[in-house]
Design a protein around this motif. Structure first.
Motif, short mmCIF file in Angstrom:
data_model
loop_
_atom_site.label_atom_id
_atom_site.label_comp_id
_atom_site.label_asym_id
_atom_site.label_seq_id
_atom_site.Cartn_x
_atom_site.Cartn_y
_atom_site.Cartn_z
N GLU A 137 -3.13 10.17 -1.52
CA GLU A 137 -3.54 8.90 -1.64
C GLU A 137 -2.67 8.06 -0.75
O GLU A 137 -3.22 7.12 -0.10
CB GLU A 137 -3.25 8.16 -3.12
CG GLU A 137 -4.06 8.56 -4.04
CD GLU A 137 -3.54 8.32 -5.36
OE1 GLU A 137 -2.54 7.74 -5.75
OE2 GLU A 137 -4.42 8.56 -6.44
N ALA B 266 0.83 -1.07 -0.09
CA ALA B 266 0.02 0.01 -0.05
C ALA B 266 0.92 1.36 -0.05
O ALA B 266 0.49 2.13 -0.76
CB ALA B 266 -0.98 0.00 1.27
N LEU C 26 -4.02 5.37 2.40
CA LEU C 26 -3.88 4.15 2.38
C LEU C 26 -3.38 3.65 3.85
O LEU C 26 -3.38 2.74 4.44
CB LEU C 26 -2.78 3.76 1.47
CG LEU C 26 -3.50 3.87 -0.04
CD1 LEU C 26 -2.40 3.56 -1.11
CD2 LEU C 26 -4.33 2.38 -0.14
#
Length: 100
Positions: free
Chosen positions: A45, A17, A49
């Motif tokens: 992002e 991730a 995550l």
């Protein structure tokens, strides 16, 4: 799932991730591709995550038994570990020379 398997699952998911934002050109992995996708999108992002991996870890911990309360130090160390795991993706995206 026992405790050691849960730890390995969280570590492997975290390693994957942490690098995903640097390997994809899509916004949040499903949106339209952006060329070039800016560092701001990638960091957003990455933070999303990071939160999902923390949620996975907390869920697995609650499933194994009672969750332990964590202070700010735990989250600071977890963010540093996640940033360290993201280093290969960052190098691939920004420090490696891409040949045309």
């Amino acid at each position: 799932m026992d405790q050691s398997a849960s730890i390995w699952v969280v570590l492997i998911v975290a390693a994957v991730a942490a690098n995903l934002p640097f390997l994809s050109e899509r916004v949040f992995f499903v949106g339209p591709p952006r060329h070039p996708k800016g560092l701001g999108w990638r960091l957003l992002e990455w933070l999303l995550l990071f939160g999902l991996v923390l949620g996975l870890g907390m869920g697995l911990e609650a499933r194994l038994g009672q969750r332990h309360p964590q202070g700010w130090e735990f989250y600071a160390v977890a963010a540093c570990l996640f940033a360290t795991l993201a280093f290969p993706g960052f190098v691939w995206r920004y420090l490696r020379r891409h040949r045309p």
